[in-house]
Design an enzyme around this catalytic site. Structure first.
Site, mmCIF file in Angstrom:
data_model
loop_
_atom_site.group_PDB
_atom_site.id
_atom_site.type_symbol
_atom_site.label_atom_id
_atom_site.label_comp_id
_atom_site.label_asym_id
_atom_site.label_seq_id
_atom_site.Cartn_x
_atom_site.Cartn_y
_atom_site.Cartn_z
ATOM 1 N N TYR A 111 6.645 -6.616 22.147
ATOM 2 C CA TYR A 111 6.249 -5.953 20.981
ATOM 3 C C TYR A 111 6.408 -4.089 21.108
ATOM 4 O O TYR A 111 5.672 -3.415 21.657
ATOM 5 C CB TYR A 111 4.681 -6.237 20.625
ATOM 6 C CG TYR A 111 3.978 -7.454 20.568
ATOM 7 C CD1 TYR A 111 5.365 -8.313 19.839
ATOM 8 C CD2 TYR A 111 2.647 -8.208 20.561
ATOM 9 C CE1 TYR A 111 4.855 -9.553 19.756
ATOM 10 C CE2 TYR A 111 2.475 -9.117 20.405
ATOM 11 C CZ TYR A 111 3.614 -10.087 19.588
ATOM 12 O OH TYR A 111 2.843 -11.635 19.330
ATOM 13 N N HIS A 150 6.340 -16.860 25.621
ATOM 14 C CA HIS A 150 6.251 -16.571 24.172
ATOM 15 C C HIS A 150 6.578 -17.710 23.742
ATOM 16 O O HIS A 150 6.384 -17.838 22.092
ATOM 17 C CB HIS A 150 6.909 -15.286 24.100
ATOM 18 C CG HIS A 150 6.342 -14.161 23.129
ATOM 19 N ND1 HIS A 150 6.533 -13.032 23.033
ATOM 20 C CD2 HIS A 150 5.781 -14.773 21.702
ATOM 21 C CE1 HIS A 150 6.046 -12.464 21.711
ATOM 22 N NE2 HIS A 150 5.307 -13.697 20.816
ATOM 23 N N SER A 172 -1.668 -15.213 13.450
ATOM 24 C CA SER A 172 -1.288 -15.214 11.712
ATOM 25 C C SER A 172 -2.441 -15.496 11.126
ATOM 26 O O SER A 172 -1.541 -16.795 10.907
ATOM 27 C CB SER A 172 0.295 -15.504 12.127
ATOM 28 O OG SER A 172 1.029 -14.399 12.289
ATOM 29 N N PRO A 173 -3.855 -15.526 11.493
ATOM 30 C CA PRO A 173 -4.281 -16.569 10.935
ATOM 31 C C PRO A 173 -4.838 -16.072 9.475
ATOM 32 O O PRO A 173 -5.293 -17.045 8.880
ATOM 33 C CB PRO A 173 -5.762 -16.798 11.623
ATOM 34 C CG PRO A 173 -5.884 -14.940 11.989
ATOM 35 C CD PRO A 173 -4.748 -15.168 13.017
ATOM 36 N N LEU A 174 -4.363 -14.837 9.016
ATOM 37 C CA LEU A 174 -4.527 -14.788 8.080
ATOM 38 C C LEU A 174 -3.249 -14.766 6.489
ATOM 39 O O LEU A 174 -2.620 -14.088 6.139
ATOM 40 C CB LEU A 174 -5.391 -12.899 7.774
ATOM 41 C CG LEU A 174 -6.145 -12.880 8.527
ATOM 42 C CD1 LEU A 174 -6.979 -11.255 8.267
ATOM 43 C CD2 LEU A 174 -7.396 -13.250 7.474
ATOM 44 N N GLY A 175 -2.440 -15.118 7.847
ATOM 45 C CA GLY A 175 -0.953 -15.648 6.457
ATOM 46 C C GLY A 175 0.143 -14.512 6.656
ATOM 47 O O GLY A 175 0.637 -13.731 5.885
ATOM 48 N N ARG A 176 -0.192 -13.893 8.381
ATOM 49 C CA ARG A 176 1.030 -12.360 8.096
ATOM 50 C C ARG A 176 0.124 -11.424 6.685
ATOM 51 O O ARG A 176 1.553 -11.135 6.081
ATOM 52 C CB ARG A 176 1.950 -12.809 7.879
ATOM 53 C CG ARG A 176 2.917 -13.159 9.212
ATOM 54 C CD ARG A 176 4.200 -13.489 9.019
ATOM 55 N NE ARG A 176 4.615 -13.886 10.473
ATOM 56 C CZ ARG A 176 4.534 -15.311 10.463
ATOM 57 N NH1 ARG A 176 3.743 -16.150 9.446
ATOM 58 N NH2 ARG A 176 4.896 -16.114 11.883
ATOM 59 N N GLY A 177 -0.781 -11.740 6.274
ATOM 60 C CA GLY A 177 -1.290 -10.610 5.709
ATOM 61 C C GLY A 177 -1.978 -11.415 4.249
ATOM 62 O O GLY A 177 -2.406 -10.855 3.036
ATOM 63 N N PHE A 178 -0.859 -12.437 4.353
ATOM 64 C CA PHE A 178 -0.092 -12.679 2.600
ATOM 65 C C PHE A 178 -2.281 -13.244 1.873
ATOM 66 O O PHE A 178 -2.572 -13.112 1.113
ATOM 67 C CB PHE A 178 -0.031 -13.901 2.633
ATOM 68 C CG PHE A 178 1.339 -14.190 1.326
ATOM 69 C CD1 PHE A 178 2.244 -13.285 0.096
ATOM 70 C CD2 PHE A 178 0.149 -14.940 0.026
ATOM 71 C CE1 PHE A 178 2.645 -13.421 -0.299
ATOM 72 C CE2 PHE A 178 0.712 -14.865 -1.117
ATOM 73 C CZ PHE A 178 1.646 -14.473 -1.527
#
Ligand SMILES: NC(=O)c1ccc[n+]([C@@H]2O[C@H](COP(=O)([O-])OP(=O)(O)OC[C@H]3O[C@@H](n4cnc5c(N)ncnc54)[C@H](OP(=O)(O)O)[C@@H]3O)[C@@H](O)[C@H]2O)c1
Length: 302
Positions: free
Chosen positions: A36, A102, A182-188
């Site tokens: 990262y 990873h 990514s529990p928020l769908g990468r922000g979507f």
């Protein structure tokens, strides 16, 4: 992750303040990786937690090697040792709480990689180990060499593959915790995005299949379902999406990413949202397996 790459620019001071506010609020798990920002993110975490190391569970990952304009996978024991030393240095710590591969390196049997990780545990440099983006077979083989504490795979309302592909079942059978990335769908799944053109020029979602114009429009219909139920529950779309992951079980830990204090506060409040059977059934109806338009990553089939 996004404090150092992926979703456009970040403000370093706000990133550090956000990490510290998370710790002040009782959040203890911080997830990072050597790749990262090519070391930047581990250094940032190290700076943020200096002086309060004992309050933090640091998870970091190795296995992607940048170079030649691309990246490759590595999992051979000598690489694992060198990567761990470099991460310890960047983090400014004597031990890593949770060390994850990873991606499993197809060129190195997972048993060899995990054997090297087990040696790091024996040496006191690492406390617990795990894998990321791993299959049920890889998890089972790795766990036979040294117990895995956690596996970090993608899980959210629009990515429910592991509920039926054997991964979740294997982890529950073996007693391994699930870290949902990514529990928020990468922000979507926050309802805050309205089109691909509004993403920052350096935002990697510009190349993500689910964020391409046609798919974006279809996926916005999914957010409409969330919006309706969120209004009924008196919470935000993001809080509802996070509450759903939190309701998966005590063995599931979502790691929502944010570089903003205000979104951190909102995400923490999701912990208080109770979803009843009707709410869960409505979400199941609106988000069946493979409901999202587009693959999770470029070059993937699903
Ligand atoms: N193991 C792996 O291969 C892997 C892959 C991907 C991610 N991860 C890990 O999982 C973490 C989270 O994943 P992610 O960042 O990809 O996706 P995510 O948590 O699903 O979504 C993050 C996005 O949501 C936005 N957001 C967060 N809270 C919000 C809120 N309350 N309202 C509106 N927008 C909100 C963030 O923007 P702001 O920053 O502006 O709030 C960011 O753009 C990463 O930091 C990383 O540690 C691991």
């Amino acid at each position: 992750m996004a404090m150092s790459q992926t979703y456009g620019p970040a403000d370093e001071a706000e990133s550090i303040a956000t990490i510290n506010r998370a710790l002040d609020s009782g959040i203890s798990l911080l997830d990072t990786a050597d790749i990262y920002g090519q070391g930047h993110n581990e250094q940032l975490v190290g700076r943020a937690v200096a002086g309060r190391r004992d309050q933090v569970v640091i998870a970091t990952k190795f296995g992607f090697v940048a170079g030649g304009g691309g990246r490759r996978l590595a999992g051979e024991p000598s690489y694992v040792n060198a990567a761990c030393e470099a991460s310890l240095k960047r983090l400014g710590t004597e031990y890593i709480d949770l060390y994850l591969q990873h991606r499993v390196d197809p060129a190195t049997p997972v048993e060899e990689t995990v054997g090297a990780m087990a040696d790091l545990v024996a040496a006191g440099k690492v406390r617990h180990i795990g894998l990321s983006e791993a299959s049920a077979e890889q998890i089972t083989r790795a766990h036979a060499v040294h117990p895995l504490t956690a596996v970090q795979n993608e899980w959210s309302l629009w990515t429910r593959d592991h509920e039926s592909n054997g991964v979740l079942a294997a982890m529950r059978e073996l007693g391994i915790g699930f870290i949902a990335f990514s529990p928020l769908g990468r922000g979507f799944l926050t309802g805050a995005l309205n089109g691909p053109d509004n993403l920052a020029p350096a935002d990697m979602r510009r190349t993500n299949p689910r964020f391409q114009a046609g798919n974006f429009a279809k996926n916005l219909e999914l957010v409409d379902h969330l919006r309706e139920l969120a209004a009924h529950k008196g919470c935000s779309v993001a809080q509802l999406a996070l509450a759903w992951v939190l309701a998966r079980g005590e063995d599931v830990v979502p790691i929502p990413g944010t570089k903003k204090l205000k979104n951190l506060e909102a995400n923490i409040a999701a912990d208080a949202i109770e979803l009843n059977d009707d709410d869960l059934a409505a979400l199941d109806d609106s988000f069946p397996l493979h409901v999202a338009a587009g693959a999770r990553y470029p070059g993937k089939s699903e």
